[in-house]
Design an enzyme around this catalytic site. Structure first.
Site: not given
Ligand code: NAD
Length: 742
Positions: A83, A267, A283, A381
């Site tokens: 945008e 928004k 996300d 804009h």
């Molecule tokens: P992830 O599954 O990759 O987990 C984080 C990983 O990073 C883990 O393996 C952890 O051990 C590692 N890690 C390394 N250094 C870290 C640190 N300093 N702090 C924390 N973890 C560390 O990611 P996530 O954050 O659990 O999930 C995010 C993803 O899930 C996004 O891609 C999102 O789109 C998706 N998601 C979202 C929803 C929702 O919002 N409703 C639902 C399902 C999945």
């Protein structure tokens, strides 16, 4: 870190911006290189590993907003957004906040809520009591699921139980696991924990587990950002500061009272937050869901940011928003663009990113309300949009503000219109030009592909032709002494140069036929150097001067385009455009004309050499089309590659990177050979040029004969000599007059 104030960033080319960000320390040399080479973007093969059924990747503008101070630190904000005006508005809002020390932003806790829903419970209060009693064992159980998370200092901090009544009157319990996910957003981490402990929770409740997933209403990860705008900063145009301030406060109050307005208010906030979220691989759907759910959490949808006045009369803004974001995890490792965005933002922890995001949302809200409170959103804009269009069209500094103003008042905020206005305004250039003169063109990159709507890069051959009109000639003739042409103008002739004169007269509404046209050309015939378009432009200009028709450049260009159709069948329009404007251009016509004038510090070191064979553009274009129709997929792939070369070539030309430009020309020559428009003689000429020191050499124009163009930094004389000694005529880019710099 350096000062994040970078004035005039919007005026620079992309290459210059990257240089400047690197110079100021906002980009490491390796990141700058990634951006220069376009290697920061997601590759299809990587995308294919991220989601299902990948057919390609989608591009978005990747920008930076300077001027921010958040919690006392200067920073610039990476933003991925399509945008217009959001980036500019945020940068301005950040700059205006600097006098009070910028934004303060605080993410006091960052817990993600995991939910386990248990249904079919017989005695809900007893179940709640059992959960309460088992709290500490449950915490231990939860924290055993992800030992690496606990080792990092994260883990489940609290467990809450909420009694729900479902629409059918039955009881349910939502068990909330409040998880510190450290630097990850935590969705997967939390879901894993929910799924692991759900059976135990179901058993404790004496019911059935229905759902086990995080909640995006991340209200245990609230960020509060604040800013103070000094009254003195608020004046805008004719609107005095007090009026601007009071109207912003009023707009905020209206949003508090009206959910319809609050939705648009929020928004705007998300314009900034989403752009930063996307640029850092977060996300944004999760963020959006959380923000709007939180905005409605009191039962009425409310603004996330509000504005008030303090005792000194300054404007105070505050945003409170749930932001559960990550700097690790998700697909951040796979997506190089997101990793680059994170590096640019300079944040080291998830909470820091959340704090920056809240500040960005507040800045965007201020910018939007300030515009709404004064001249309205559209003016700003359109003006910002016009500035970026003018910058991308390469409008020279001295005309910049005037061109922007005309673009806005005219309503056609397009690059081609900017180029037209510049051409109209360059009175000096136009007046200096002999009445009937026009440029030829040499295509550096993109011939043939341009016929299929791809980009082409062309340079003007200055003062290539001139035209003189002699009035009241009883037997009107047309002459081109250099081409040994001297013939009567017969209005019945539908071919050749006399037909062009007839068409021009018709287009210009000149009924009287008693005019002779005398042309001179320093371009040889049928060499792919745009002589036909140059003649058309020169003749139209000569009639204009003679009869005082008051034609503007756009009209001359369109008349010449009609003549080109007569001469070449389906021309791209590049020849007439360069002939008219006489400037280096990146050109595309895929239904709508797109012109980008290119500012070069000096005429590039070009040698053009003509072969012994003429090449008729009309025939070559038709032959290529026949071959392309037999084999469209392969030809289109080649055209796409040529398109990429032309765009990269424009960047190289602007930055004077002749080594790179030469390389691109050599590749393009190979592709032109592949589509069958080179000849043995042209191949020989290309080899001669390269052997004599040219950085790049290739067929130019339609090929099948015609000319070659060589880029010869430091070797123009050597390469010209080689051609002259081998009996090939050379043409210089500059005529007697100076080469026009865009
Ligand atoms: P992830 O599954 O990759 O987990 C984080 C990983 O990073 C883990 O393996 C952890 O051990 C590692 N890690 C390394 N250094 C870290 C640190 N300093 N702090 C924390 N973890 C560390 O990611 P996530 O954050 O659990 O999930 C995010 C993803 O899930 C996004 O891609 C999102 O789109 C998706 N998601 C979202 C929803 C929702 O919002 N409703 C639902 C399902 C999945």
């Amino acid at each position: 870190m350096s000062d994040s104030r970078i004035s005039g960033l919007y005026r620079l080319s992309i290459a210059e911006r990257i240089d400047e960000l690197q110079r100021l320390g906002w980009l490491s040399s390796s990141d700058a290189e990634l951006l220069r080479q376009g290697r920061h973007t997601l590759l299809p093969a990587t995308a294919d590993r991220m989601v299902e059924n990948v057919a390609g990747v989608l591009g978005l503008p990747f920008a930076v907003a300077p001027n921010f101070i958040v919690n006392g630190h200067d920073c610039i904000v990476p933003m991925a957004i399509e945008e217009p005006s959001v980036v500019a508005a945020i940068s301005r809002a950040a700059s205006m906040a600097r006098s009070t020390g910028g934004f303060t932003s605080n993410c006091a806790e960052s817990l993600l809520i995991g939910q386990v829903h248990v249904c079919d419970i017989d005695a809900v209060h007893a179940a709640l009591a059992r959960l309460e009693a088992a709290n500490s064992e449950l915490l231990t159980l939860c924290n055993s699921v992800h030992p690496r998370l606990t080792a990092r200092g994260g883990g489940v901090r609290e467990i809450e139980s909420h009694h729900l009544e479902l629409p059918d009157g039955s009881d349910a319990i939502a068990v909330h696991l409040l998880v510190d996910t450290r630097d990850a957003m935590g969705a997967n981490l939390v879901n894993t924990i929910c799924e692991a402990v759900a059976p135990e929770l179901g058993q404790l409740c004496g019911g059935n587990v229905a759902l086990r997933i995080l909640s995006n209403l991340a209200d245990r990860s609230l960020v509060t950002a604040r800013v103070r705008y000094e009254l003195g900063e608020l004046q805008r145009g004719d609107f005095v500061a007090e009026v601007v301030r009071d109207r912003i406060v009023l707009a905020s109050d209206i949003a508090s009272a009206d959910p319809y307005r609050a939705a648009t208010h929020n928004k705007g906030i998300m314009n900034g937050i989403d752009a930063l979220a996307i640029a850092t691989g977060n996300d944004w759907r999760a963020i959006e869901a959380g923000a709007h759910a939180y905005a409605a959490s009191t039962g009425t949808y409310r603004p996330l940011a509000t504005w008030s006045t303090d005792g000194n009369g300054d404007l105070l803004g505050e945003i409170v928003i749930p932001l559960k974001v990550g700097v690790v995890g998700g697909n951040l490792d796979a997506n190089g663009s997101a990793a680059l965005g994170l590096r640019i933002s300079g944040v080291a922890a998830a909470t820091e990113l959340a704090e920056l995001m809240a500040a960005v949302g507040l800045a965007q809200n201020f910018a939007a309300l300030r515009a709404l409170a004064t001249s309205g959103i559209q003016e700003g804009h359109m003006k910002l949009h016009a500035r970026s269009v003018a910058a991308s069209a390469g409008v020279p500094d001295e005309l910049f503000d005037d061109v922007v103003a005309e673009l806005v008042t005219g309503g056609d905020v397009k690059a081609w219109r900017a180029a037209e206005i510049v051409a109209e305004k360059q009175v000096r250039t136009v007046q200096d030009r002999p009445d009937g003169s026009a440029s030829g063109k040499v295509i550096l990159l993109g011939e043939h592909a341009v016929v299929y709507g791809k980009h082409a890069l062309a340079l003007p051959i200055a003062d290539a032709v001139t035209a003189d009109i002699v009035e009241d000639d009883p037997e009107p003739i047309i002459s081109i002494p250099e081409w040994a042409v001297k013939q009567k103008i017969a209005t019945t002739d539908h071919t050749g140069i006399t037909a062009v004169v007839t068409l021009i007269r018709k287009e210009l509404g000149i009924a009287d036929s008693h005019y002779s046209v005398h042309l001179h050309s320093r371009l040889p015939r049928a060499m792919g150097l745009g002589s036909s378009a140059a003649f058309a432009v020169a003749i139209a200009r000569a009639f204009d001067a003679k009869l005082d028709l008051g034609l503007d450049e756009a009209t001359i260009n369109s008349v010449a385009f009609e003549c080109e159709k007569l001469a070449h069948g389906t021309p791209s329009g590049i020849d007439n455009t360069v002939a008219t404007y006489g400037e280096a251009m990146l050109f595309r016509n895929d239904g709508a004309l797109e012109l980008q004038r290119l500012a070069t510090a000096e005429p590039p070191p070009i040698v053009i050499a003509c072969s012994s064979q003429s090449g008729l553009t009309k025939d070559q274009v038709a032959n290529v089309r026949t071959r392309r129709d037999q084999c469209p997929a392969h030809y289109d792939a080649l055209f796409n590659e040529i398109d990429a070369l032309s765009q990269a070539g424009a960047e190289a030309l602007i930055s004077g990177d002749y080594a790179e430009l030469g390389l691109l020309m050599n590749i393009c020559h190979g592709l032109l050979n592949a589509i069958g428009v080179s000849t043995a003689e042209l191949e020989n000429m290309v080899s001669l040029a390269r052997a004599a020191g040219a950085a790049g050499a290739k067929v130019t124009g339609a090929g099948g004969g015609g000319s070659i163009v060589a880029l010869c930094p430091g070797s123009v004389a050597e390469v010209s000599d080689v051609f002259e000694s081998a009996g090939f005529k050379t043409i210089s880019l500059v005529g007697e007059r100076e080469y026009e710099i865009g």
